[in-house]
Design a protein around this motif. Sequence first.
Motif, PDB file in Angstrom:
ATOM      1  N   SER A  85       0.832  -1.217   0.000  1.00 20.31           N
ATOM      2  CA  SER A  85       0.000   0.000   0.000  1.00 20.31           C
ATOM      3  C   SER A  85       0.863   1.261   0.000  1.00 20.31           C
ATOM      4  O   SER A  85       0.497   2.271  -0.610  1.00 20.31           O
ATOM      5  CB  SER A  85      -0.932   0.001   1.218  1.00 20.31           C
ATOM      6  N   ILE A  86       2.011   1.202   0.683  1.00 19.49           N
ATOM      7  CA  ILE A  86       2.923   2.353   0.678  1.00 19.49           C
ATOM      8  C   ILE A  86       3.510   2.554  -0.719  1.00 19.49           C
ATOM      9  O   ILE A  86       3.629   3.689  -1.195  1.00 19.49           O
ATOM     10  CB  ILE A  86       4.026   2.165   1.735  1.00 19.49           C
ATOM     11  N   PHE A  90       3.208   5.976  -2.886  1.00 17.24           N
ATOM     12  CA  PHE A  90       4.308   6.704  -3.512  1.00 17.24           C
ATOM     13  C   PHE A  90       4.092   6.830  -5.024  1.00 17.24           C
ATOM     14  O   PHE A  90       4.371   7.875  -5.609  1.00 17.24           O
ATOM     15  CB  PHE A  90       5.645   6.016  -3.234  1.00 17.24           C
ATOM     16  N   GLN A  91       3.587   5.755  -5.638  1.00 16.55           N
ATOM     17  CA  GLN A  91       3.346   5.824  -7.078  1.00 16.55           C
ATOM     18  C   GLN A  91       2.289   6.873  -7.398  1.00 16.55           C
ATOM     19  O   GLN A  91       2.440   7.664  -8.329  1.00 16.55           O
ATOM     20  CB  GLN A  91       2.915   4.457  -7.614  1.00 16.55           C
ATOM     21  N   GLY A  92       1.197   6.886  -6.604  1.00 10.88           N
ATOM     22  CA  GLY A  92       0.158   7.888  -6.816  1.00 10.88           C
ATOM     23  C   GLY A  92       0.658   9.298  -6.590  1.00 10.88           C
ATOM     24  O   GLY A  92       0.325  10.222  -7.336  1.00 10.88           O
ATOM     25  N   TYR A  93       1.494   9.461  -5.556  1.00  8.80           N
ATOM     26  CA  TYR A  93       2.047  10.787  -5.255  1.00  8.80           C
ATOM     27  C   TYR A  93       2.954  11.263  -6.388  1.00  8.80           C
ATOM     28  O   TYR A  93       2.867  12.421  -6.828  1.00  8.80           O
ATOM     29  CB  TYR A  93       2.823  10.727  -3.945  1.00  8.80           C
ATOM     30  N   TYR A 410       3.719  12.672   6.164  1.00  6.42           N
ATOM     31  CA  TYR A 410       3.584  11.263   6.503  1.00  6.42           C
ATOM     32  C   TYR A 410       3.734  10.400   5.254  1.00  6.42           C
ATOM     33  O   TYR A 410       3.515  10.868   4.130  1.00  6.42           O
ATOM     34  CB  TYR A 410       2.222  11.000   7.148  1.00  6.42           C
ATOM     35  N   PHE A 411       4.091   9.134   5.455  1.00  6.11           N
ATOM     36  CA  PHE A 411       4.203   8.208   4.335  1.00  6.11           C
ATOM     37  C   PHE A 411       2.888   8.172   3.567  1.00  6.11           C
ATOM     38  O   PHE A 411       1.832   7.928   4.157  1.00  6.11           O
ATOM     39  CB  PHE A 411       4.531   6.797   4.838  1.00  6.11           C
ATOM     40  N   PRO A 412       2.944   8.411   2.248  1.00  3.13           N
ATOM     41  CA  PRO A 412       1.708   8.286   1.465  1.00  3.13           C
ATOM     42  C   PRO A 412       1.298   6.821   1.373  1.00  3.13           C
ATOM     43  O   PRO A 412       2.145   5.931   1.300  1.00  3.13           O
ATOM     44  CB  PRO A 412       2.109   8.840   0.091  1.00  3.13           C
ATOM     45  N   LEU A 413       0.005   6.577   1.406  1.00  2.00           N
ATOM     46  CA  LEU A 413      -0.479   5.198   1.399  1.00  2.00           C
ATOM     47  C   LEU A 413      -1.789   5.151   0.624  1.00  2.00           C
ATOM     48  O   LEU A 413      -2.635   6.035   0.761  1.00  2.00           O
ATOM     49  CB  LEU A 413      -0.660   4.717   2.836  1.00  2.00           C
ATOM     50  N   GLU A 414      -1.936   4.152  -0.197  1.00  2.00           N
ATOM     51  CA  GLU A 414      -3.143   4.013  -1.022  1.00  2.00           C
ATOM     52  C   GLU A 414      -3.596   2.558  -1.003  1.00  2.00           C
ATOM     53  O   GLU A 414      -2.807   1.644  -1.253  1.00  2.00           O
ATOM     54  CB  GLU A 414      -2.860   4.461  -2.455  1.00  2.00           C
TER      55      GLU A 414
END
Length: 453
Positions: A85-86, A90-93, A410-414
């Motif tokens: 999910s992290i 990161f990919q989405g960000y 914070y760490f981006p998470l999707e």
Amino acid sequence: MYSFYEYLLLAVLLTISPLLSMGAAYLLTKYVLRSLMSMLVGKVPAFIAERYLFSKQNRNAINIISFISVFGITYVTYVLIVVLSIFNGFQGYIEGMYTAFDPDLRIVAARGKTMPISDSLLVALREMEGVKAVSEVVQDKAMLTYYDKQFMVEVKGLKRDYLDVNRLDTLVYEGDYAFEGMDGLQQAVVGGSVAWYINARISDRMHGMKLWAVSDAKELLTSPDKAVKSEDIFTAGYFKVQKDYDTRYILADFYMVQELFDLEFQMTAYEIALDDFDESANMAAVLQEKLGDKYKVETWFDMHDTLFKVMQNEKLVSYLILTLMLLIAAVNIVGGLSMIIVEKTRDIAVLRSMGAQRSMIRKLFIVEGVFVGAIGGMAGMLAAFIFSLCQMFIGVVRLNGGESFSDIQYFPLEIWWGDYAVTSLTVFGISVLAGLLPSIKAANTNIVVSLRK
């Protein structure tokens, strides 16, 4: 530094949440999965497997090993889902950062850096179904100087209609998005880091920056005065997207850049915005077929293929490493089932003497392995889902991103449900494999010898 409440929340999510999830997964397995397995392998194997796993054993070691098996699979599944999910986050960000500057599609010359301007092609592209906007771009490298400072930059020449392709004006954090000042002087929008390196100032209207470019490399040695061209330009504003762009680009007027690089009637790319970004791959294929081999159509992913291949490979490697950890945790399932077989040898012999086939005994212990894996897998996924929601909406684990990710705390998470599906299949497959060897051993139990014990 973390506050006390952040440490407390992190401790709860990392310890108590998986344990509570194990309880919920236990109930789901006992009442829901048993019904499902009854339909798949029959009521008798599913019922006996559930009784063997959840009933009190004579040897406490069996219960301890079973708990360790479930606990290990829970935590590895938990970590696996969170890590995947992290990577999604990161990919989405990163996609969001780059799409703020880059177009959905870009058409460039298949050979060489430039191509002739074609009004007919421009009209045809704009009339295509699914195309929102098209604009011509001219781009190349130049030397930017200001007083005693100098810096190599990528000059991107844009027309007024480029804002229909991409709203670059929204990236300007100081000054204006304008290529010609009220005083008639040529202006450029400069990347924030470029401006910092050369100390460019919006307020300086007396001493402009200077762009230097080599228009003809062949004449550079024989007639350097003719080969090198320059343009005076002033700072209109600063933009900020991402370090890679902020330290590289300046945006200027299309015709000024065209003249600087001596590209009369020439350009470097058509940049295209689509009605639906998700259709970029299909649109690229259609355009490539229509345009032929004179042009090359690039999707947004093609422009950054190295970056995303690295990210995908890192995600795959992380998945494989954590799957290996799942396999190690599954060794406890084999040990636990083997001890249950030792304890229930007489029961197995009774079942065999009553007419139970070897296949039923095998199904019984495979289902038992699936139960152990299901409890751990569901508990891990539930705990990971809770953690993901907390990370997305509250923020739990902070990110010290330096310059590249300075704008996120914070760490981006999707959450991507495909990760949960793949993890479920992985846990299920490993559980079946773990139960396979003990099930074969149980099916080969000697009835006479076992009944005499």
